[in-house]
Enzyme design. Structure first.
Site, short mmCIF file in Angstrom:
data_model
loop_
_atom_site.label_atom_id
_atom_site.label_comp_id
_atom_site.label_asym_id
_atom_site.label_seq_id
_atom_site.Cartn_x
_atom_site.Cartn_y
_atom_site.Cartn_z
N ASN A 12 0.87 -1.18 0.00
CA ASN A 12 0.00 0.00 0.00
C ASN A 12 0.91 1.23 0.00
OD1 ASN A 12 -1.77 2.07 0.59
ND2 ASN A 12 -2.30 1.33 2.64
N TRP A 13 0.99 1.87 -1.15
CA TRP A 13 1.90 3.02 -1.25
C TRP A 13 1.33 4.27 -0.56
CZ3 TRP A 13 4.72 3.66 -6.66
CH2 TRP A 13 5.63 2.61 -6.81
N LYS A 14 0.05 4.22 -0.20
CA LYS A 14 -0.61 5.38 0.42
C LYS A 14 -0.42 6.61 -0.48
CE LYS A 14 -0.09 3.17 4.85
NZ LYS A 14 0.03 3.26 6.30
N HIS A 99 -9.35 1.12 5.34
CA HIS A 99 -8.06 1.30 6.02
C HIS A 99 -8.26 2.28 7.18
CE1 HIS A 99 -3.95 2.51 6.82
NE2 HIS A 99 -3.56 1.42 6.17
N GLU A 101 -6.64 4.67 8.18
CA GLU A 101 -6.42 6.08 7.83
C GLU A 101 -7.66 6.68 7.17
OE1 GLU A 101 -2.70 5.46 5.78
OE2 GLU A 101 -1.78 4.96 7.71
N GLU A 169 -5.07 -4.92 10.98
CA GLU A 169 -4.02 -3.92 11.15
C GLU A 169 -4.26 -3.15 12.45
OE1 GLU A 169 -2.13 -2.80 7.16
OE2 GLU A 169 -3.88 -1.54 7.40
N GLY A 175 2.95 2.09 10.73
CA GLY A 175 3.96 3.13 10.54
C GLY A 175 4.75 3.49 11.79
N SER A 214 3.75 -2.31 10.30
CA SER A 214 5.21 -2.40 10.47
C SER A 214 5.81 -3.74 10.06
CB SER A 214 5.59 -2.06 11.93
OG SER A 214 5.20 -0.74 12.24
N GLY A 235 2.83 -1.21 4.27
CA GLY A 235 2.85 0.20 3.90
C GLY A 235 4.27 0.64 3.54
N GLY A 236 4.96 1.23 4.52
CA GLY A 236 6.29 1.83 4.30
C GLY A 236 7.26 0.94 3.53
P1 PGA Z 1 3.12 0.15 7.60
O1 PGA Z 1 1.62 0.37 7.08
O2 PGA Z 1 3.61 -1.12 6.98
O3 PGA Z 1 3.87 1.36 7.11
O4 PGA Z 1 3.06 0.06 9.08
C1 PGA Z 1 0.72 -0.68 6.97
C2 PGA Z 1 -0.58 -0.21 6.40
O5 PGA Z 1 -1.05 0.86 6.78
O6 PGA Z 1 -1.18 -0.90 5.55
#
Ligand code: PGA
Length: 255
Positions: A12-14, A99, A101, A169, A175, A214, A235-236
């Site tokens: 997930n590049w966000k 998600h 977010e 999650e 993150g 993470s 994500g990251g």
């Molecule tokens: P992260 O994000 O790997 O940067 O913790 C995960 C996500 O939000 O899908």
């Protein structure tokens, strides 16, 4: 892992990535096809602006491209939104909905997430439904209650093992570099499996359950080794080909 379930590693590049990031995507697709033995599925969910060109880069490879959200309608007066059908039209085959977010930044409730998930299915997309507790909820001992509430409220009735993936999650792990203990992930995933099997029968028993928060090459193997963890939502670490491929390699090793 769950026997007989092909794991999925989804990135997930966000809100990251410009056209020049497609070079990194090219590194992922080339590296994936060269090194992996097709034991896992791999997906990258990109910003809407990149879906069409990314699908072109990934064409003919085993990497799938998806979106990060969709509106519940197919079209209409919804400024700034995109629909599941638009993602599919751009070459996407999957979408993330719910998600944390989106739930936090855009006030998305379980019923909104459910409508979006239904839209994902209507658009013929693999739909990844995200759930997870906040730090305060975990500290208050409410984790399983929250997961039940989110599963009951966000999963479409038409969910099957083929068209829906659930991502657990924990919000506090996203993150932050913090990861729940193996025991905590095991408990959450066993609970999800039980809930989904009770509701969707054999489809619930075979649905892919991803862990997200993470995930890095260094902890991927341990996380994947946990019962009912059928992949990762990353994500990251999905932004760098080397890290993302490292996670995929750790998972493939176990399969
Ligand atoms: P992260 O994000 O790997 O940067 O913790 C995960 C996500 O939000 O899908």
């Amino acid at each position: 892992m769950t026997p007989d379930i092909k794991p999925l590693v989804a990135g997930n590049w966000k809100m990251n990535g410009f056209r020049n990031s497609l070079t990194e995507l090219g590194n992922v697709t080339a590296g994936y096809d060269a090194a992996m033995r097709n034991r896992i599925d791999m997906l990258l969910c990109l910003p809407a602006t990149l879906i069409f060109s990314a699908a072109h880069v990934a064409l003919g490879t085993r990497v799938q491209i998806g979106g990060q959200d969709c509106h519940f309608n197919q079209d209409g007066a919804h400024t700034g939104d995109i629909s599941a059908e638009m993602i599919a039209d751009g070459g996407g085959t999957a979408v993330i909905v719910g998600h944390s977010e989106r739930r936090t930044d855009h006030g998305e409730t379980n019923s909104i997430v459910k409508s979006k998930a239904e839209a994902g299915l209507r658009g013929d997309l693999i739909t990844i439904v995200c759930i997870g507790e906040t730090e305060a909820q975990r500290k208050a001992g409410e984790t399983l209650e929250v997961l039940k509430d989110q599963l009951d409220g966000s999963m479409p009735e038409a969910s099957t093992a083929k068209n829906v993936v659930v991502a657990y999650e924990p919000v506090w792990a996203i993150g932050t570099g913090l990861v729940p203990s193996v025991e905590d992930v095991k408990e959450a995933h066993a609970f999800m499996r039980e809930n989904l099997t009770a509701r969707f029968g054999s489809d619930g028993a075979k649905m892919r359950l991803l862990y997200g928060g993470s995930v890095k090459p260094g902890n991927a193997e341990e996380l994947m080794g946990i019962a009912n963890v059928d992949g990762a939502l990353v994500g990251g670490a999905s932004l760098k080909a080397e890290d993302f491929l490292g996670i995929c390699a750790a998972y493939e090793k176990l399969c």
